[in-house]
Enzyme design. Structure first.
Site, PDB file in Angstrom:
ATOM      1  N   ASP A 485       0.766  -1.199   0.007  1.00  0.00           N
ATOM      2  CA  ASP A 485      -0.033   0.056   0.035  1.00  0.00           C
ATOM      3  C   ASP A 485       1.027   1.162  -0.067  1.00  0.00           C
ATOM      4  OD1 ASP A 485      -2.439   1.526   0.090  1.00  0.00           O
ATOM      5  OD2 ASP A 485      -2.738   1.125   1.978  1.00  0.00           O
ATOM      6  N   GLU A 488       2.845   5.118  -4.064  1.00  0.00           N
ATOM      7  CA  GLU A 488       2.593   6.061  -5.115  1.00  0.00           C
ATOM      8  C   GLU A 488       3.836   6.804  -5.153  1.00  0.00           C
ATOM      9  OE1 GLU A 488       0.003   5.364  -3.182  1.00  0.00           O
ATOM     10  OE2 GLU A 488      -0.846   4.196  -4.635  1.00  0.00           O
ATOM     11  N   ASP A 658      -9.028   2.875  -2.714  1.00  0.00           N
ATOM     12  CA  ASP A 658     -10.003   3.250  -1.783  1.00  0.00           C
ATOM     13  C   ASP A 658     -11.265   3.737  -2.207  1.00  0.00           C
ATOM     14  OD1 ASP A 658      -7.866   2.513  -0.099  1.00  0.00           O
ATOM     15  OD2 ASP A 658      -7.308   4.608   0.495  1.00  0.00           O
TER      16      ASP A 658
END
Ligand SMILES: *[C@@H]1O[C@H](CO)[C@@H](O)[C@H](O)[C@H]1NC(C)=O
Ligand SMILES: *[C@@H]1O[C@H](CO)[C@@H](O)[C@H](O)[C@H]1NC(C)=O
Ligand SMILES: *[C@@H]1O[C@H](CO)[C@@H](O)[C@H](O)[C@H]1NC(C)=O
Length: 977
Positions: A485, A488, A658
């Site tokens: 997770d 980015e 999400d």
């Protein structure tokens, strides 16, 4: 993790818990690095290039391009001398690379995205594609060899097209004027455009949740605005029409010729990690549409794929970047997760409650609750003690269940020597961190407080990362797979906020406690905070009164290493503005430096974050894949990750991030699944029942059923939201049991589709038009999908519905039979058929001419299911034929060991099984069901021996042979007459 909590983190930044953290301003204007727009370039007078010094070679051509006039320096400095290389790499793939002759601009290193070996034979005169050019002004176009007179697939002769505004509102709200389509090649701005047939069908260019749906808006039809999509990996929740977690600058174009009723599909990849805008538009009064690329660095590295079908374009793309990893069979089981399982007892209770409700649970997950103060590779000594975790995971294993923990991208920095955190200190010793331009450590801020970020270009990072996984597993977190997770790279502060700061100034994040928001049509005043839709036996759905009218749809620098004669790009080019590139890419945060590490962050070898940003996730996935292989030798790594780039599918699967617990997000997840098949990351799925906001019973009921028919099947929820495990509501429990049983019985089919994906790049999930390319009514369909070629799925995507509208491809020439009842559908040819769809049901249909290997007895786990016997479901075509294959192996070995391929062929009155390979299939084939047998047979024989007890059901034209005990290691023949 989620945007909402990120926002709350930012709001909290001025409170004492966060000390004196700099608070970024989320300037929504189109903006460059930090939110300042310098959108002042003028490309109208750019001179273009002239081609010279052309030389032919065995594989293509090479030429020089020189600037054809005075530099325009629109958003950087024009580069005077370029080289163009055209390589016919295969019969169906053409590579066109335009780069600065001095090789200073960034190009993606082979160590990050491995490219295929150079061609060994010449394809220049036989390739399906042909390259043509004008020398002055330079322009090129690509045609199909078989259709030299058709409009080219790609055509950059666009300089004379009129300036055109694009009406869509990209992130930031400003509309964009395309004031010229000349080829521009500057150090910080590259521009190239191609004409496309007006209103053609374009797919891809993501990761994106497009309000237009899976088919992109090209601005040709009334009501269409065109598309501007920015490419820059961003932790932006699930925004609509904006840049988000992954960057996949590939599109697939489907051309349909109305006059002949024929079509063909091609693909175009710009293999670039640089931030870019890609625009799809149709100039007013123009007879063409356009695609324009505006890239702020690197080179123009294009690959063209000839297709000519959707399937072959996707396969050709896979052959270039690498086919998807092999999945373990257990990866197809049901996964359960949430942020907010606070301790091991809660986690255990969930596993027990699933068992008590008899809802299959394959894999239990933990989110960052697991960690001690949010530090990677730890478990909290009080709430998740290592010894108890070891026991818990061993218990799961003894029940043939699995365990997956989260790993965040950022690694906590410790403030003082008494705070022992080996992952950090060993990282410092081994020099694994991303740096500031002056060589000091780059320090951002994520959940644990100040954090560092692994630099995958540094020589020791992968070994250090692998050791961290090994230590973690040794400490009791004996994982079966890994969830990546925040990659980015997400960070909550601006620039390197921790460099020079007092490291104890900021503290770990403190979670939100309650969550607002419900699905459309849930009225919490009426129904309370339970999420229950049914009160005293009556539906309380506030939209359900008569109509199903819910709104669905749009809403000073480090040392430089010279690699292979190439420079490192922006990290080493004088005059390049790393912090505020002149052209402002319209990314979702409105600034490239916002909510991620700064564009001047520096990687080993001298690479600048500005060039390599969007590949961090890919590089982490590759390193993690190798680490998991080291910890679990001989097993297929199971990874699910958020930020992806071309070739990520070699290393990981993906979840769609999400999302919200809304009907609209449930619908949007379908286009996400379809996109990622094109991106060659087929193991993909949404957070089922939705992440942000509270789910309700009806939404969760529909969503648990829908996701049972997509590759990755996980229910995941945010911190503080209403619990949404499938046992929370009786109707959802019931629906889940039904859907999971269907999924597990289909496992041999899914498994075969994924074997085809890992060996040939064939997409397991398909848009309807892939299989029926000449039926234009299918080109925009994204509320239904096909599993392989043979199962059509039609979920309910609206609250209060009792029916669903389906389109059945084939225009009446295909018989679709109901998965559950086996009844043939009386479908409207080329139009809509309304099907019953009460709650706790989902429509799925079998195409005729298919033969599917199934598990006869879906069980609690994949392991137990695989121990049971096989069944075959054959759906005959009108001519009495059927075909199918099945790939069978042990479901877990890596590299894959022995396998067996079964081929099923039906002809009128006969069904044959061929069996090839070395894998020993222990389970017998017990049942063969043949649909479409028009009359009751007077006799049936298996292997030449008459079978007395067969069943024939006239209503469904169904012949059932049971208790066959056939050995699938051998062929078999069944005859009926
Ligand atoms: C943003 O960039 C501009 C131009 O580079 C610079 O002058 C300004 O100080 C920057 N703002 C912040 C907050 O760093
Ligand atoms: C760009 O240059 C052209 C030609 O010199 C000029 O007509 C136009 O006004 C300029 N546009 C802007 C936005 O400065
Ligand atoms: C471009 O190439 C020409 C011809 O080789 C050469 O004279 C010129 O100096 C080059 N320009 C630059 C900026 O490298």
């Amino acid at each position: 993790m989620l945007l909402t909590s990120v926002v709350s983190v930012l709001l909290a930044a001025s409170s004492t818990a966060w000390g004196n953290t700099a608070t970024p301003s989320f300037d929504t204007a189109s903006a460059n690095g930090n939110g300042t727009s310098t959108f002042s370039g003028n490309v109208t007078n750019c001179p273009g290039y002239t081609l010279q010094n052309l030389s032919h070679n065995e594989h293509g051509i090479t030429a020089s391009l020189s600037l054809a006039g005075d530099a325009c320096n629109a958003f950087g400095k024009d580069i005077a001398n370029l080289t163009i290389e055209v390589v016919y790499e295969t019969e169906s793939r053409l590579h066109v690379h335009i780069y600065d002759t001095a090789k200073n601009q960034f190009t993606i290193p082979d160590t990050v995205v491995a490219r295929p070996a150079p061609p060994t034979q010449s394809h220049t005169t036989t390739s399906d594609l042909e390259f043509s050019y004008d020398a002055s002004p330079f322009a090129f176009w690509i045609t199909r060899r078989s259709q030299p007179d058709a409009m080219p697939l790609f055509d950059t002769r666009t300089r004379s097209l009129p300036a055109t505004p694009i009406a869509s509102t990209p992130a930031g709200g400003s509309s964009v004027n395309l004031d010229g389509f000349e080829l521009v090649f500057e150090d910080q701005y590259l521009q190239i455009a191609s004409a496309l047939p007006k209103g053609t069908n374009v797919y891809g260019l993501g990761e994106v949740i497009a309000s237009s749906g899976f088919r992109r808006d090209i601005g040709a039809d009334p009501g269409e605005n065109g598309t501007l999509h920015a490419f820059w990996a961003s932790d932006m929740g699930d925004p609509v029409d904006q840049s988000m977690y992954g960057s996949h600058p590939i599109y697939m174009e489907h051309r349909y010729d109305e006059s002949t009723g024929t079509s063909s599909t091609n693909g175009v990849l710009l293999l670039s990690s640089n931030a870019m805008d890609v625009v799809l538009t149709t100039p007013p009064d123009s007879n063409v549409s356009l695609i324009e690329y505006r890239v702020i660095g690197g080179t123009l590295d294009f690959y063209f794929f000839a297709g000519p079908t959707a399937g072959s374009v996707i396969e050709q793309y896979g052959a270039l970047i690498g086919y998807p990893l092999w999945q373990p069979a257990w990866g197809f089981g049901f996964h359960l997760c949430r942020w907010g399982y606070h301790n091991i007892s809660e986690t255990r209770e969930v596993v027990k409650a699933m068992r008590a409700a008899d809802i299959p649970l394959e894999t239990q997950w933990n989110d960052i609750d697991l960690f001690q103060v949010f530090r990677d590779f730890t478990s909290d000594p009080v709430s998740f003690p290592g010894d108890e975790m070891r026991e818990f995971i061993a218990e799961l294993a003894s029940n043939h269940q699995h365990y997956i923990p989260i790993v965040d991208a950022a690694v906590a920095v410790t403030a003082n020597s008494t705070d022992v955190y080996d992952t950090y200190t060993s990282g410092v010793e081994q020099d694994v961190w991303i740096k500031n331009p002056d060589g000091s450590m780059y320090i951002g801020q994520v959940w644990p407080g100040y954090t560092g970020f692994p630099d995958w270009f540094a020589p020791n990072t992968e070994a250090w990362w692998t050791q961290a996984f090994q230590n973690w597993s040794d400490s009791g977190i004996t994982f079966d797979g890994i969830w990546l997770d925040m990659n980015e790279l997400s960070t909550f502060c601006f620039y390197s906020c921790g460099t020079g700061a007092n490291l104890s100034d900021i503290q770990p994040y403190v979670g939100a406690t309650s969550v607002e928001g419900w699905p459309e049509c849930y009225n919490d005043t009426l129904s309370g905070k339970s999420g229950n839709m049914t009160v005293n036996g009556t539906s309380t759905n506030s939209c359900a009164s008569g109509s199903d009218s819910s709104s669905i749809g749009p809403q000073k620098r480090m040392s430089i290493v010279n690699r292979n004669g190439r420079g490192v790009g922006a990290g080493d080019e004088p005059g390049v503005d790393l912090n505020s590139p002149p052209y402002a890419v319209h990314n979702s945060y409105g600034g490239l430096n916002l909510h991620t590490i700064a564009t001047n962050a520096t990687h080993a070898g001298g690479y600048a974050e500005l060039d390599v940003h969007s590949m961090w996730g890919l590089m982490e996935e590759k390193a993690t894949h190798h680490a998991v292989q080291t910890v679990l030798p001989g097993k297929r790594p199971f990874l699910i990750s958020r930020s992806t780039f071309p070739s990520s599918g070699k290393w990981t699967g993906h979840w769609l991030g999400d999302n919200n617990s809304t009907w609209q997000n449930m619908y949007y997840s379908i286009q996400g699944i379809l996109q990622f098949q094109l991106y060659q990351i087929p193991m993909v799925g949404p957070d089922t029942c939705g992440f942000n906001r509270n789910a309700d019973e009806e939404l969760c009921n529909r969503w648990m059923m829908m996701s049972a028919f997509v590759p990755f099947y996980r229910n995941h929820n945010t911190y503080g939201a209403l619990s949404q495990e499938p046992y929370r509501w009786d109707s959802v429990a019931n629906a889940s049991r039904i859907a999971i049983a269907a999924r597990y019985s289909m496992l041999p089919y899914w498994y075969t589709l994924f074997a085809n994906s890992s060996t040939a790049g064939t997409p397991p999930v398909r848009a309807l038009w892939y299989e029926f390319p000449n039926e234009p009514e299918l080109f925009a369909v994204d509320k239904q999908w096909l599993i392989g070629s043979d199962i059509l799925v039609t979920p309910v995507l609206e609250p209060g519905a009792t029916t669903v509208d389906a389109i059945f491809p084939g225009r009446g020439n295909v018989t679709w039979r109901d998965w559950w009842t086996h009844a043939a559908v009386n479908a409207t040819s080329g139009g809509t058929t309304t099907l019953p769809a009460p709650i706790s049901t989902i429509n799925a249909h079998i195409r005729d001419g298919s033969a599917l290997l199934l598990h006869q007895e879906p069980a609690y786990t994949i392991y137990e299911t695989r121990l049971g016997p096989y069944a075959l479901l054959v759906s005959l075509s009108a001519a009495g034929g059927a075909f199918g294959t099945a790939y069978v192996d042990d479901g877990e070995s890596y590299p894959p060991g022995d396998s067996r391929t079964l081929t099923f062929v039906a002809n009128p009155g006969q069904f044959r099984i061929q069996s090839e390979g070395a894998y020993d299939v222990a389970q017998k084939l017990e049942t063969i069901t043949v649909l479409g047998v028009a009359q009751k047979p007077s006799g049936v024989s298996v292997q030449g021996r008459a079978v007395g007890n067969f069943t024939y059901l006239p209503a469904t034209e169904e012949l059932v042979l049971s208790n066959l005990g056939l050995d699938l290691n051998e062929g078999a023949t069944v005859n009926w007459h």
